[in-house]
Design a protein around this motif. Structure first.
Motif, PDB file in Angstrom:
ATOM      1  N   ASP A   1     -22.324  20.768  52.113  1.00 50.13           N
ATOM      2  CA  ASP A   1     -21.266  21.116  52.977  1.00 50.13           C
ATOM      3  C   ASP A   1     -21.123  22.422  53.850  1.00 50.13           C
ATOM      4  O   ASP A   1     -20.906  23.311  53.023  1.00 50.13           O
ATOM      5  N   PRO A   2     -21.317  22.290  54.982  1.00 54.32           N
ATOM      6  CA  PRO A   2     -21.517  23.551  55.821  1.00 54.32           C
ATOM      7  C   PRO A   2     -20.142  24.331  56.100  1.00 54.32           C
ATOM      8  O   PRO A   2     -20.064  25.600  56.287  1.00 54.32           O
ATOM      9  N   ALA A   3     -19.046  23.376  55.663  1.00 56.16           N
ATOM     10  CA  ALA A   3     -17.832  24.166  56.045  1.00 56.16           C
ATOM     11  C   ALA A   3     -17.459  24.953  54.817  1.00 56.16           C
ATOM     12  O   ALA A   3     -16.096  25.535  55.143  1.00 56.16           O
ATOM     13  N   VAL A   4     -17.975  25.166  53.907  1.00 56.84           N
ATOM     14  CA  VAL A   4     -17.445  25.952  52.433  1.00 56.84           C
ATOM     15  C   VAL A   4     -18.542  26.883  52.140  1.00 56.84           C
ATOM     16  O   VAL A   4     -19.878  26.452  52.465  1.00 56.84           O
ATOM     17  N   PRO A   5     -18.401  27.934  51.456  1.00 57.79           N
ATOM     18  CA  PRO A   5     -19.575  28.551  51.145  1.00 57.79           C
ATOM     19  C   PRO A   5     -20.461  28.376  50.284  1.00 57.79           C
ATOM     20  O   PRO A   5     -20.046  26.987  49.423  1.00 57.79           O
ATOM     21  N   ASP A   6     -21.488  28.813  49.770  1.00 62.38           N
ATOM     22  CA  ASP A   6     -22.500  28.176  49.020  1.00 62.38           C
ATOM     23  C   ASP A   6     -21.776  28.233  47.608  1.00 62.38           C
ATOM     24  O   ASP A   6     -20.968  29.192  47.530  1.00 62.38           O
ATOM     25  N   GLY A   7     -22.487  27.603  46.443  1.00 63.65           N
ATOM     26  CA  GLY A   7     -22.012  28.013  45.212  1.00 63.65           C
ATOM     27  C   GLY A   7     -20.730  27.130  44.909  1.00 63.65           C
ATOM     28  O   GLY A   7     -20.451  26.135  45.418  1.00 63.65           O
ATOM     29  N   CYS A   8     -19.863  27.492  44.246  1.00 61.73           N
ATOM     30  CA  CYS A   8     -18.622  26.942  43.482  1.00 61.73           C
ATOM     31  C   CYS A   8     -17.644  27.994  43.187  1.00 61.73           C
ATOM     32  O   CYS A   8     -17.962  28.882  42.508  1.00 61.73           O
ATOM     33  N   LEU A   9     -16.509  27.924  43.545  1.00 62.62           N
ATOM     34  CA  LEU A   9     -15.418  28.781  43.157  1.00 62.62           C
ATOM     35  C   LEU A   9     -15.182  28.836  41.646  1.00 62.62           C
ATOM     36  O   LEU A   9     -15.169  30.118  40.963  1.00 62.62           O
ATOM     37  N   LEU A  10     -15.341  27.771  40.930  1.00 63.23           N
ATOM     38  CA  LEU A  10     -15.090  27.951  39.408  1.00 63.23           C
ATOM     39  C   LEU A  10     -16.317  28.686  38.823  1.00 63.23           C
ATOM     40  O   LEU A  10     -15.983  29.555  37.984  1.00 63.23           O
ATOM     41  N   THR A  11     -17.539  28.394  39.239  1.00 65.37           N
ATOM     42  CA  THR A  11     -18.700  29.186  38.792  1.00 65.37           C
ATOM     43  C   THR A  11     -18.552  30.721  38.972  1.00 65.37           C
ATOM     44  O   THR A  11     -18.748  31.592  38.228  1.00 65.37           O
ATOM     45  N   MET A  12     -18.414  31.054  40.319  1.00 64.40           N
ATOM     46  CA  MET A  12     -18.188  32.501  40.736  1.00 64.40           C
ATOM     47  C   MET A  12     -17.276  33.064  39.645  1.00 64.40           C
ATOM     48  O   MET A  12     -17.182  34.085  39.454  1.00 64.40           O
ATOM     49  N   SER A  13     -15.940  32.377  39.558  1.00 70.30           N
ATOM     50  CA  SER A  13     -14.830  32.919  38.769  1.00 70.30           C
ATOM     51  C   SER A  13     -15.321  33.018  37.253  1.00 70.30           C
ATOM     52  O   SER A  13     -15.011  34.161  36.712  1.00 70.30           O
ATOM     53  N   ALA A  14     -15.998  32.124  36.827  1.00 73.18           N
ATOM     54  CA  ALA A  14     -16.475  32.244  35.521  1.00 73.18           C
ATOM     55  C   ALA A  14     -17.393  33.531  35.132  1.00 73.18           C
ATOM     56  O   ALA A  14     -17.463  34.094  34.341  1.00 73.18           O
ATOM     57  N   ALA A  15     -18.389  33.704  36.188  1.00 72.66           N
ATOM     58  CA  ALA A  15     -19.301  34.836  36.351  1.00 72.66           C
ATOM     59  C   ALA A  15     -18.639  36.169  36.279  1.00 72.66           C
ATOM     60  O   ALA A  15     -19.192  37.063  35.966  1.00 72.66           O
ATOM     61  N   GLN A  16     -17.389  36.110  36.829  1.00 73.81           N
ATOM     62  CA  GLN A  16     -16.567  37.459  36.958  1.00 73.81           C
ATOM     63  C   GLN A  16     -15.392  37.625  35.858  1.00 73.81           C
ATOM     64  O   GLN A  16     -14.544  38.109  35.990  1.00 73.81           O
ATOM     65  N   PHE A  17     -15.724  36.662  34.846  1.00 73.10           N
ATOM     66  CA  PHE A  17     -14.613  36.500  33.767  1.00 73.10           C
ATOM     67  C   PHE A  17     -13.956  37.828  33.398  1.00 73.10           C
ATOM     68  O   PHE A  17     -12.722  37.954  33.442  1.00 73.10           O
ATOM     69  N   PRO A  18     -14.703  38.916  33.191  1.00 69.76           N
ATOM     70  CA  PRO A  18     -14.099  40.318  32.886  1.00 69.76           C
ATOM     71  C   PRO A  18     -13.137  40.555  33.644  1.00 69.76           C
ATOM     72  O   PRO A  18     -12.360  41.315  33.240  1.00 69.76           O
ATOM     73  N   ALA A  19     -13.246  40.444  34.937  1.00 67.34           N
ATOM     74  CA  ALA A  19     -12.628  41.223  35.890  1.00 67.34           C
ATOM     75  C   ALA A  19     -11.111  40.486  35.969  1.00 67.34           C
ATOM     76  O   ALA A  19     -10.100  40.935  36.631  1.00 67.34           O
ATOM     77  N   LEU A  20     -10.944  38.939  35.506  1.00 71.27           N
ATOM     78  CA  LEU A  20      -9.612  38.362  35.655  1.00 71.27           C
ATOM     79  C   LEU A  20      -8.702  38.900  34.552  1.00 71.27           C
ATOM     80  O   LEU A  20      -9.021  39.140  33.431  1.00 71.27           O
ATOM     81  N   ASP A  21      -7.523  38.814  34.913  1.00 67.00           N
ATOM     82  CA  ASP A  21      -6.508  38.853  33.890  1.00 67.00           C
ATOM     83  C   ASP A  21      -6.365  37.696  32.924  1.00 67.00           C
ATOM     84  O   ASP A  21      -6.864  36.684  33.231  1.00 67.00           O
ATOM     85  N   PRO A  22      -5.899  37.991  31.949  1.00 64.83           N
ATOM     86  CA  PRO A  22      -5.779  36.914  30.708  1.00 64.83           C
ATOM     87  C   PRO A  22      -5.626  35.536  31.250  1.00 64.83           C
ATOM     88  O   PRO A  22      -5.766  34.546  30.962  1.00 64.83           O
ATOM     89  N   GLU A  23      -4.327  35.254  32.111  1.00 60.96           N
ATOM     90  CA  GLU A  23      -3.680  34.218  32.535  1.00 60.96           C
ATOM     91  C   GLU A  23      -4.985  33.575  33.387  1.00 60.96           C
ATOM     92  O   GLU A  23      -5.071  32.279  33.419  1.00 60.96           O
ATOM     93  N   SER A  24      -5.289  34.092  34.373  1.00 57.17           N
ATOM     94  CA  SER A  24      -6.351  33.783  35.112  1.00 57.17           C
ATOM     95  C   SER A  24      -7.797  33.208  34.369  1.00 57.17           C
ATOM     96  O   SER A  24      -8.556  32.184  34.638  1.00 57.17           O
TER      97      SER A  24
END
Length: 195
Positions: A98-121
């Motif tokens: 879908d060209p209307a959204v960024p490459d990849g996946c928000l959930l995957t991007m978030s999992a890759a940055q897991f240490p940067a997230l607060d515990p609730e996130s």
């Protein structure tokens, strides 16, 4: 009228979701979020709270947008677990294309940055992944897999989904991504038992 919002809150949330999707939590600065949503800082904070709260609302928006597509694809009936994997990954490939959204996946991007997230996130990200895994397990069992096999195949399918998102961000072609998905589906009955 005083106190009335002069912007579309849902559209602002959609745009915030795209900022987190494109940049990840760590790089989604308040400046990027205000630019991406078109809101000033006070409107952003006043409407959505702090960055972590806005991130979790963006994750919820993402799930509301895409998880029903996975649910529909998995509703079957499917003749076997391979067909379940193929149906699930087809949704992934369609989203990536879908060209209307960024490459990849928000959930995957978030999992890759897991240490940067607060515990609730962190808990929200893990719960979303676990929810998709449970959805896959149910579909695998409905397609004839026993409990342990359904669990293994669901885990491998989630892992393939996440790898497709990463590869898409690295510029792999649609054909290459389709090759990964096709091979994951064709190998769905040959997952080795650990041990």
């Amino acid at each position: 009228m005083a106190g009335r919002k002069q912007f579309d809150v849902d559209e602002a949330l959609r745009r915030a979701m795209l900022v987190f999707w494109r940049w990840g939590y760590a790089e989604a600065s308040i400046d990027r979020l205000t630019e991406g949503t078109g809101l000033g800082r006070s409107s952003l904070y006043g409407t959505f709270g702090d960055k972590s709260t806005l991130f979790r609302k963006s994750l919820e928006r993402y799930a509301q947008t895409y998880h029903p597509q996975y649910d529909k694809a998995l509703s079957g009936p499917h003749p076997n677990p391979s067909a379940v994997v193929a149906a699930y990954l087809r949704v992934t490939l369609n989203r990536i294309a879908d060209p209307a959204v960024p490459d990849g996946c928000l959930l995957t991007m978030s999992a890759a940055q897991f240490p940067a997230l607060d515990p609730e996130s962190q808990a929200a990200v893990r719960a979303m992944i676990d929810g998709l895994r449970a959805m896959l397990e149910r579909a695998m069992r409905a397609a004839g897999a026993d409990g342990p096999e359904a669990a293994r195949l669901a885990l491998c399918t989630v892992a393939t989904n996440k790898s497709l998102a990463v590869l898409s961000r690295a510029g792999f072609s649609a054909e290459e991504l389709a090759t990964v998905a096709t091979n994951a589906a064709s190998g769905a009955r040959t997952v080795p038992t650990p041990g």
